[in-house]
Design a protein around this motif. Structure first.
Motif, PDB file in Angstrom:
ATOM      1  N   GLN A 114       2.953  -7.579  -5.720  1.00  0.00           N
ATOM      2  CA  GLN A 114       2.518  -8.382  -6.858  1.00  0.00           C
ATOM      3  C   GLN A 114       3.318  -8.101  -8.127  1.00  0.00           C
ATOM      4  O   GLN A 114       3.377  -8.947  -9.015  1.00  0.00           O
ATOM      5  CB  GLN A 114       1.028  -8.137  -7.139  1.00  0.00           C
ATOM      6  CG  GLN A 114       0.125  -8.515  -5.974  1.00  0.00           C
ATOM      7  CD  GLN A 114      -1.346  -8.294  -6.276  1.00  0.00           C
ATOM      8  OE1 GLN A 114      -1.928  -8.970  -7.123  1.00  0.00           O
ATOM      9  NE2 GLN A 114      -1.954  -7.334  -5.582  1.00  0.00           N
ATOM     10  N   LYS A 115       3.927  -6.920  -8.190  1.00  0.00           N
ATOM     11  CA  LYS A 115       4.706  -6.576  -9.381  1.00  0.00           C
ATOM     12  C   LYS A 115       5.789  -5.588  -9.007  1.00  0.00           C
ATOM     13  O   LYS A 115       5.738  -4.945  -7.946  1.00  0.00           O
ATOM     14  CB  LYS A 115       3.799  -5.973 -10.461  1.00  0.00           C
ATOM     15  CG  LYS A 115       3.131  -4.667 -10.059  1.00  0.00           C
ATOM     16  CD  LYS A 115       2.206  -4.162 -11.147  1.00  0.00           C
ATOM     17  CE  LYS A 115       1.600  -2.799 -10.809  1.00  0.00           C
ATOM     18  NZ  LYS A 115       0.857  -2.786  -9.545  1.00  0.00           N
ATOM     19  N   ALA A 116       6.797  -5.491  -9.860  1.00  0.00           N
ATOM     20  CA  ALA A 116       7.904  -4.561  -9.621  1.00  0.00           C
ATOM     21  C   ALA A 116       7.370  -3.154  -9.403  1.00  0.00           C
ATOM     22  O   ALA A 116       6.510  -2.676 -10.150  1.00  0.00           O
ATOM     23  CB  ALA A 116       8.868  -4.597 -10.804  1.00  0.00           C
ATOM     24  N   GLY A 117       7.863  -2.509  -8.388  1.00  0.00           N
ATOM     25  CA  GLY A 117       7.403  -1.165  -8.032  1.00  0.00           C
ATOM     26  C   GLY A 117       6.502  -1.149  -6.818  1.00  0.00           C
ATOM     27  O   GLY A 117       6.381  -0.124  -6.145  1.00  0.00           O
ATOM     28  N   ASP A 118       5.853  -2.299  -6.536  1.00  0.00           N
ATOM     29  CA  ASP A 118       4.983  -2.371  -5.365  1.00  0.00           C
ATOM     30  C   ASP A 118       5.764  -2.181  -4.068  1.00  0.00           C
ATOM     31  O   ASP A 118       5.209  -1.734  -3.064  1.00  0.00           O
ATOM     32  CB  ASP A 118       4.255  -3.720  -5.312  1.00  0.00           C
ATOM     33  CG  ASP A 118       3.141  -3.825  -6.339  1.00  0.00           C
ATOM     34  OD1 ASP A 118       2.829  -2.804  -6.984  1.00  0.00           O
ATOM     35  OD2 ASP A 118       2.595  -4.935  -6.503  1.00  0.00           O
ATOM     36  N   GLU A 119       7.061  -2.525  -4.101  1.00  0.00           N
ATOM     37  CA  GLU A 119       7.883  -2.398  -2.895  1.00  0.00           C
ATOM     38  C   GLU A 119       8.022  -0.951  -2.445  1.00  0.00           C
ATOM     39  O   GLU A 119       8.461  -0.679  -1.315  1.00  0.00           O
ATOM     40  CB  GLU A 119       9.269  -3.010  -3.131  1.00  0.00           C
ATOM     41  CG  GLU A 119      10.166  -2.239  -4.068  1.00  0.00           C
ATOM     42  CD  GLU A 119       9.873  -2.519  -5.544  1.00  0.00           C
ATOM     43  OE1 GLU A 119      10.539  -1.897  -6.401  1.00  0.00           O
ATOM     44  OE2 GLU A 119       8.994  -3.356  -5.836  1.00  0.00           O
ATOM     45  N   LEU A 120       7.633  -0.010  -3.300  1.00  0.00           N
ATOM     46  CA  LEU A 120       7.741   1.408  -2.957  1.00  0.00           C
ATOM     47  C   LEU A 120       6.594   1.871  -2.064  1.00  0.00           C
ATOM     48  O   LEU A 120       6.695   2.918  -1.430  1.00  0.00           O
ATOM     49  CB  LEU A 120       7.777   2.258  -4.235  1.00  0.00           C
ATOM     50  CG  LEU A 120       8.931   1.971  -5.193  1.00  0.00           C
ATOM     51  CD1 LEU A 120       8.801   2.816  -6.448  1.00  0.00           C
ATOM     52  CD2 LEU A 120      10.271   2.223  -4.515  1.00  0.00           C
TER      53      LEU A 120
END
Length: 216
Positions: A114-120
């Motif tokens: 949903q937001k930058a950083g969630d891919e981590l």
């Protein structure tokens, strides 16, 4: 129909290489011709079999069961524990196209990017419109959804009681028993709580039965 491939398992499970989520928009990243790509049409429709990732066997590599029986005077107890190890399965997740086209949801929607950083900490892509079926299919059949299928199950337990020295109206022996099926899962390799045999998050329904045996 089985189409064996030299050097692979008899029942292999193949997947598209998943290279994570785009940190800018959360869309899944694949690999085409050795390069990271988001051209889902080419990835899904033009990837050659030899470029897919072989994740192992869909059938258990090691399997067996332990059946134990105990008796004491007129009482009997038996149970069965089985194991299946060394194989993989493809779990279900949120599929944007199915959600849009057939209104079929999945609880992984709450885990989506949903937001930058969630891919981590998630591999579930963002939900964007318009929906790209090739993108959804790529993710559905990617390495992101391949899980270990090993598990150990307590399959059943049975207890019986034989009435001693029974002889009544031609009945020479009488035995009562109780049986429980699908007792419990002792251990499971995947962290999602999914039963690989059925691809579901809820356990096999436990069933009970009682009975009586008699001999004339």
């Amino acid at each position: 129909i089985i189409n064996p491939i030299i050097g692979k398992e008899m029942y292999p499970i193949f997947a598209y290489r998943f290279a994570g989520l785009d940190p800018e928009n959360g869309r899944p990243i694949g690999v085409f011709n050795g390069q990271e790509s988001k051209d889902y049409n080419k990835i899904y429709n033009s990837t050659k079999v030899q470029d897919l990732i072989s994740m192992g066997s869909m059938q258990p590599v090691y399997f067996g069961s332990f059946r134990n029986s105990f008796s004491y005077r007129t009482w009997e107890l038996s149970f069965n524990i089985s194991y299946q190890l060394g194989h993989k399965f493809r779990r279900q997740s949120f599929n944007a196209f199915q959600f849009y086209d057939a209104e079929s949801g999945h609880k992984d929607y709450g885990l989506r990017w949903q937001k930058a950083g969630d891919e981590l900490h998630t591999s579930v892509p963002s939900f964007v419109y318009p929906v790209d079926n090739n993108e959804s299919q790529f993710y559905k059949y990617s390495t992101a959804l391949i899980e270990p299928a090993g598990q150990i199950k307590w399959r059943d337990i049975q207890i019986g009681y034989s009435v001693p020295s029974f002889n009544w109206k031609g009945i020479k022996s009488l035995r009562f028993y109780g049986y429980v099926n699908n007792v419990a899962t002792i251990w499971r390799a995947n962290k999602w709580g999914i039963d690989p045999e059925f691809g579901q998050n809820y356990p096999d329904p436990m069933s009970f039965s009682v009975g009586m045996n008699c001999k004339f």
